[in-house]
Structure formats: C-alpha cells, structure tokens
Design a protein around this motif. Sequence first.
Motif, short mmCIF file in Angstrom:
data_model
loop_
_atom_site.label_atom_id
_atom_site.label_comp_id
_atom_site.label_asym_id
_atom_site.label_seq_id
_atom_site.Cartn_x
_atom_site.Cartn_y
_atom_site.Cartn_z
N ILE A 146 14.70 23.22 55.19
CA ILE A 146 13.45 23.99 55.15
C ILE A 146 12.30 23.00 55.16
CG2 ILE A 146 12.10 25.66 53.81
CD1 ILE A 146 14.77 26.42 52.39
N ARG A 157 8.42 23.32 55.55
CA ARG A 157 7.09 23.93 55.63
C ARG A 157 6.29 23.41 54.45
NH1 ARG A 157 5.15 30.20 54.84
NH2 ARG A 157 3.37 30.14 56.27
N GLN A 158 6.14 22.11 54.41
CA GLN A 158 5.63 21.44 53.23
C GLN A 158 4.20 21.84 52.88
OE1 GLN A 158 6.77 17.15 53.00
NE2 GLN A 158 7.77 17.55 54.95
N ASN A 176 7.13 25.05 51.22
CA ASN A 176 8.38 25.54 51.80
C ASN A 176 8.60 27.04 51.52
OD1 ASN A 176 9.01 23.10 52.98
ND2 ASN A 176 10.40 22.46 51.35
N SER A 177 7.50 27.79 51.43
CA SER A 177 7.64 29.24 51.27
C SER A 177 8.23 29.83 52.55
CB SER A 177 6.31 29.89 50.94
OG SER A 177 5.36 29.67 51.96
N LEU A 178 8.94 30.93 52.39
CA LEU A 178 9.80 31.46 53.44
C LEU A 178 9.19 32.67 54.12
CD1 LEU A 178 12.97 31.15 51.25
CD2 LEU A 178 12.56 29.80 53.32
N GLY A 207 15.59 21.14 51.14
CA GLY A 207 14.18 21.27 51.45
C GLY A 207 13.60 19.91 51.77
N SER A 264 11.78 25.29 47.61
CA SER A 264 11.08 26.44 48.17
C SER A 264 10.38 27.21 47.07
CB SER A 264 12.04 27.38 48.92
OG SER A 264 11.33 28.54 49.37
N ASP A 310 6.83 33.76 51.38
CA ASP A 310 5.43 33.64 51.76
C ASP A 310 4.70 34.86 51.20
OD1 ASP A 310 3.33 34.69 53.90
OD2 ASP A 310 3.37 32.51 54.03
N ALA A 364 13.81 32.57 47.00
CA ALA A 364 14.60 31.46 47.53
C ALA A 364 15.83 31.20 46.68
CB ALA A 364 13.74 30.20 47.60
#
Length: 203
Positions: free
Chosen positions: A15, A17-18, A22-24, A51, A57, A61, A101
């Motif tokens: 994962i 999405r720093q 790292n929200s999904l 991650g 995470s 999101d 997560a």
Amino acid sequence: MIRIEQTDGLWLVTIDRQDKANSLTGEMLRTIAQAAEDAAEQGARVFVLRGEGKVFSAGADLDEARAGLATDPVWERLSGAIARLPCLTIAALNGTLAGGAMGMVLACDLRIAVPSARFFYPVMKLGFLPQPSDPKRMAALIGPSRAKMILMAGQKIEAEEALSWGLIDRITAPEALMETVEAFAADARGASAAHVAGIKALI
C-alpha cells in the motif's frame, strides 16, 4: 497506489499512498482483493501485505467512507479472500494500523509489527459499524473483552501490549521488517503449494 510483486511463490502487496497515511479507497480495496483471489488461483505459497512509509494504513479514505465506502461489501470481499487463501499470509506492519484496514490484517495468519506501531479502530467515535467479520476475528485472537476495549472503548493499543494480547505475533526493528518476513516465509516458499495448503487446512 497498490504495488503487486511476485517472486518464487511469494506475492508482495504494498500500500503506497503516503500523502494520505495509506488510507484506502474503493479502487485500492478492490485491487488488493483481486490480488488475493488471483494468488489463490495461481498457487501462491506466501502472500504478504505491507505499507510504504511510516503508517501501514489509516483505514478508509474518509471522503469515500462518508460517500458510502464504509458500508461497501468490498471490505468483506477483501478480508474473506485473504482468510480463504490456502497459503501462508503475513501482514508486515511498518507502522500504525487503524480502522477498516484492520480487517485484512486480522484475516492474515501472522502479523509482524515495528515498535512504533499502534492499533485502533475508532468506529464508535466515527459512527460507523465495523465490518461484520472483524469483531469475530479480533475476539478470536484477543478475547471479547479486549476486542470491546478497541471497538467500544476506543483504546489505542501500543505494540508491546498488542504482542502480549496476541493481536500481533512479533515485534521487529523497522530495518529488519522484511528480513523477518522473509525468514517466516522461507519454509513455505521451499515447499509445494499443495503441501502449504495441506498444513494450513489441518490448522
């Protein structure tokens, strides 16, 4: 935002999405779920979640959660796909694990964390219900009272306490995290997929 690498029977899902801890997003969840389903079909012997950066995470999101992601069946698809994998599944927790997560991590066979990791699932405060399978898996690992401490009392659990509870299985230094994963994965990678699946089925 999701990287998938395959090497000699090991599937590594990262994962990355720093900038958003790292929200999904829904797309990220579907990508990981599809990877788990593909790994099952293609004879993976080890499946690893990790991650990038300092957080594993932060969960869903928040914008997408408010728009319906919080109750989307993709969460159960993902955790179910990981739970059904006939191979060894490992969560390499490079940092804090929060919210939804936690579902995919609870579904793994083993959980390795760095000392700075914290664990919390703020569904009570946010007004969401946890995904249906998450409380059951959590209670199976740490008992119902401790599951209620996390889900109902909103407690943030430090790594050492998580280890003593059985929520995680090992604490390791950040620079040794993937080395520890590789050590845990070595025997399964050296076996056939059928042998790995056979032992897991017995457990």
